[in-house]
Design a protein around this motif. Structure first.
Motif, PDB file in Angstrom:
ATOM      1  N   GLU A   1      35.224 -44.080  20.172  1.00  0.00           N
ATOM      2  CA  GLU A   1      36.453 -44.856  19.959  1.00  0.00           C
ATOM      3  C   GLU A   1      36.838 -45.646  21.196  1.00  0.00           C
ATOM      4  OE1 GLU A   1      38.810 -46.851  18.273  1.00  0.00           O
ATOM      5  OE2 GLU A   1      38.364 -45.182  16.917  1.00  0.00           O
ATOM      6  N   GLU A   2      37.153 -46.922  21.000  1.00  0.00           N
ATOM      7  CA  GLU A   2      37.557 -47.771  22.113  1.00  0.00           C
ATOM      8  C   GLU A   2      38.925 -48.415  21.901  1.00  0.00           C
ATOM      9  OE1 GLU A   2      34.486 -50.545  23.107  1.00  0.00           O
ATOM     10  OE2 GLU A   2      32.992 -48.967  23.359  1.00  0.00           O
ATOM     11  N   ARG A   3      39.448 -48.367  20.670  1.00  0.00           N
ATOM     12  CA  ARG A   3      40.749 -48.984  20.407  1.00  0.00           C
ATOM     13  C   ARG A   3      41.846 -48.218  21.121  1.00  0.00           C
ATOM     14  NH1 ARG A   3      40.476 -48.750  14.102  1.00  0.00           N
ATOM     15  NH2 ARG A   3      39.314 -46.896  14.713  1.00  0.00           N
ATOM     16  N   ASP A   4      42.970 -48.900  21.388  1.00  0.00           N
ATOM     17  CA  ASP A   4      44.047 -48.210  22.076  1.00  0.00           C
ATOM     18  C   ASP A   4      44.771 -47.265  21.123  1.00  0.00           C
ATOM     19  OD1 ASP A   4      46.219 -49.559  20.748  1.00  0.00           O
ATOM     20  OD2 ASP A   4      46.111 -51.185  22.196  1.00  0.00           O
TER      21      ASP A   4
ATOM     22  N   GLY B   1      46.137 -39.437  14.818  1.00  0.00           N
ATOM     23  CA  GLY B   1      45.875 -40.600  15.671  1.00  0.00           C
ATOM     24  C   GLY B   1      45.256 -40.196  17.003  1.00  0.00           C
ATOM     25  N   PHE B   2      45.771 -39.123  17.596  1.00  0.00           N
ATOM     26  CA  PHE B   2      45.247 -38.624  18.861  1.00  0.00           C
ATOM     27  C   PHE B   2      43.803 -38.169  18.700  1.00  0.00           C
ATOM     28  CE2 PHE B   2      44.418 -35.203  21.885  1.00  0.00           C
ATOM     29  CZ  PHE B   2      44.758 -35.812  23.085  1.00  0.00           C
ATOM     30  N   GLU B   3      43.530 -37.412  17.642  1.00  0.00           N
ATOM     31  CA  GLU B   3      42.158 -36.933  17.410  1.00  0.00           C
ATOM     32  C   GLU B   3      41.190 -38.097  17.225  1.00  0.00           C
ATOM     33  OE1 GLU B   3      42.664 -34.256  14.121  1.00  0.00           O
ATOM     34  OE2 GLU B   3      43.465 -32.671  15.412  1.00  0.00           O
ATOM     35  N   ARG B   4      41.620 -39.132  16.576  1.00  0.00           N
ATOM     36  CA  ARG B   4      40.770 -40.322  16.421  1.00  0.00           C
ATOM     37  C   ARG B   4      40.570 -41.016  17.769  1.00  0.00           C
ATOM     38  NH1 ARG B   4      43.346 -44.034  12.189  1.00  0.00           N
ATOM     39  NH2 ARG B   4      41.419 -45.196  12.464  1.00  0.00           N
ATOM     40  N   TRP B   5      41.642 -41.101  18.565  1.00  0.00           N
ATOM     41  CA  TRP B   5      41.607 -41.798  19.842  1.00  0.00           C
ATOM     42  C   TRP B   5      40.658 -41.148  20.837  1.00  0.00           C
ATOM     43  CZ3 TRP B   5      44.026 -40.357  24.678  1.00  0.00           C
ATOM     44  CH2 TRP B   5      44.083 -41.412  25.618  1.00  0.00           C
TER      45      TRP B   5
ATOM     46  N   ALA C   1      47.540 -44.482  28.020  1.00  0.00           N
ATOM     47  CA  ALA C   1      46.656 -45.641  28.196  1.00  0.00           C
ATOM     48  C   ALA C   1      45.464 -45.388  29.112  1.00  0.00           C
ATOM     49  CB  ALA C   1      47.462 -46.838  28.689  1.00  0.00           C
ATOM     50  N   ASP C   2      45.679 -44.828  30.270  1.00  0.00           N
ATOM     51  CA  ASP C   2      44.595 -44.645  31.244  1.00  0.00           C
ATOM     52  C   ASP C   2      44.123 -43.194  31.330  1.00  0.00           C
ATOM     53  OD1 ASP C   2      44.805 -47.344  31.928  1.00  0.00           O
ATOM     54  OD2 ASP C   2      46.366 -46.922  33.410  1.00  0.00           O
ATOM     55  N   ARG C   3      44.377 -42.411  30.288  1.00  0.00           N
ATOM     56  CA  ARG C   3      44.086 -40.981  30.368  1.00  0.00           C
ATOM     57  C   ARG C   3      43.150 -40.498  29.262  1.00  0.00           C
ATOM     58  NH1 ARG C   3      47.019 -38.012  33.701  1.00  0.00           N
ATOM     59  NH2 ARG C   3      47.011 -36.225  32.320  1.00  0.00           N
ATOM     60  N   ARG C   4      42.396 -41.397  28.672  1.00  0.00           N
ATOM     61  CA  ARG C   4      41.552 -41.011  27.543  1.00  0.00           C
ATOM     62  C   ARG C   4      40.519 -39.948  27.922  1.00  0.00           C
ATOM     63  NH1 ARG C   4      39.991 -44.508  22.726  1.00  0.00           N
ATOM     64  NH2 ARG C   4      40.869 -46.148  23.998  1.00  0.00           N
ATOM     65  N   GLU C   5      39.817 -40.128  29.020  1.00  0.00           N
ATOM     66  CA  GLU C   5      38.780 -39.158  29.396  1.00  0.00           C
ATOM     67  C   GLU C   5      39.391 -37.791  29.698  1.00  0.00           C
ATOM     68  OE1 GLU C   5      35.246 -37.586  29.406  1.00  0.00           O
ATOM     69  OE2 GLU C   5      35.630 -39.669  28.841  1.00  0.00           O
ATOM     70  N   TYR C   6      40.493 -37.782  30.426  1.00  0.00           N
ATOM     71  CA  TYR C   6      41.184 -36.519  30.695  1.00  0.00           C
ATOM     72  C   TYR C   6      41.609 -35.865  29.377  1.00  0.00           C
ATOM     73  CZ  TYR C   6      44.537 -33.090  32.330  1.00  0.00           C
ATOM     74  OH  TYR C   6      45.208 -31.916  32.553  1.00  0.00           O
ATOM     75  N   ALA C   7      42.165 -36.661  28.460  1.00  0.00           N
ATOM     76  CA  ALA C   7      42.615 -36.128  27.167  1.00  0.00           C
ATOM     77  C   ALA C   7      41.449 -35.551  26.370  1.00  0.00           C
ATOM     78  CB  ALA C   7      43.318 -37.219  26.366  1.00  0.00           C
ATOM     79  N   ARG C   8      40.308 -36.208  26.421  1.00  0.00           N
ATOM     80  CA  ARG C   8      39.120 -35.687  25.725  1.00  0.00           C
ATOM     81  C   ARG C   8      38.709 -34.333  26.282  1.00  0.00           C
ATOM     82  NH1 ARG C   8      36.090 -41.421  25.935  1.00  0.00           N
ATOM     83  NH2 ARG C   8      36.700 -42.158  23.857  1.00  0.00           N
ATOM     84  N   GLU C   9      38.650 -34.253  27.601  1.00  0.00           N
ATOM     85  CA  GLU C   9      38.230 -33.014  28.247  1.00  0.00           C
ATOM     86  C   GLU C   9      39.245 -31.901  28.005  1.00  0.00           C
ATOM     87  OE1 GLU C   9      37.565 -34.138  32.299  1.00  0.00           O
ATOM     88  OE2 GLU C   9      35.855 -35.401  31.768  1.00  0.00           O
ATOM     89  N   ARG C  10      40.521 -32.228  28.105  1.00  0.00           N
ATOM     90  CA  ARG C  10      41.576 -31.246  27.857  1.00  0.00           C
ATOM     91  C   ARG C  10      41.487 -30.718  26.434  1.00  0.00           C
ATOM     92  NH1 ARG C  10      46.197 -31.425  25.121  1.00  0.00           N
ATOM     93  NH2 ARG C  10      47.911 -30.062  25.750  1.00  0.00           N
TER      94      ARG C  10
END
Length: 188
Positions: A166-169, A157-161, A95-104
């Motif tokens: 993308e802003e949806r959860d 789903g992760f790649e889309r997120w 939930a609160d890790r989208r930016e980290y996940a993108r960078e990773r």
């Protein structure tokens, strides 16, 4: 930052990701990561086996959460619906890790060795899910097919997120991807 400050593991992970983005994975050393985090190399190795594992340290917990979600599904749930419960459980942790996940993910996609490690992680999750489904009474090859499909849904789903726009959860995207899979297999 002094060496005595808390959250050494998190500081090392953040420092590693910053350096991997700035210099590239191959060009970054453990010494540089430790220095950026304000820690020693010895402290680094107390938390991580090597610089690659900084990016994969949560793999075991992710797998455990996914498996537990499937295992805890009602006994009457169809295999694909049990899988959906696992996907929902996993989605909540991001939930609160989208930016980290993108960078990773950007770091991983820029390096073949890291891509291979990511595939190994996904294969391990699939095997654990198949085992869990078999324990729920799902026969082969249905257990393995469902597990592989679940990992594919997670991956898509992760790649889309993580897409920039993308802003949806994550759970909404996982559910949409699962619904697409169901529609494809139903011939719609």
């Amino acid at each position: 930052m002094g060496r005595w400050e808390p959250n050494a593991r998190g500081r090392l992970a953040n420092a590693a990701l910053e350096l991997y983005r700035e210099r590239g994975y191959e060009q970054t050393t453990v010494a540089e990561i430790a220095k950026r985090a304000g820690l020693t190399e010895r402290t680094f190795f107390r938390h991580y086996a090597d610089k690659r594992e900084v990016l994969f340290a949560g793999s075991g917990e992710l797998q455990e959460l996914f498996v537990r979600g499937v295992a805890d599904a009602p006994g009457s749930a169809a295999p694909i619906d049990a899988l959906a419960m696992g996907l929902e459980a996993v989605s909540g942790t991001f939930a609160d890790r989208r930016e980290y996940a993108r960078e990773r993910q950007a770091v991983i996609m820029a390096n073949a060795v890291l891509q291979e490690r990511e595939l190994i992680k996904l294969a391990s999750i699939s095997a654990a899910l198949a085992d869990t489904l078999r324990r729920r009474g799902v026969a082969e090859p249905a257990a393995s097919l469902t597990a592989e499909a679940g990992v594919a849904v997670f991956k898509i789903g992760f790649e889309r997120w993580i897409l920039a726009a993308e802003e949806r959860d994550m759970w909404q995207l996982m559910r949409e991807s699962l619904d697409e899979l169901k529609a494809v297999t139903a011939g719609r």
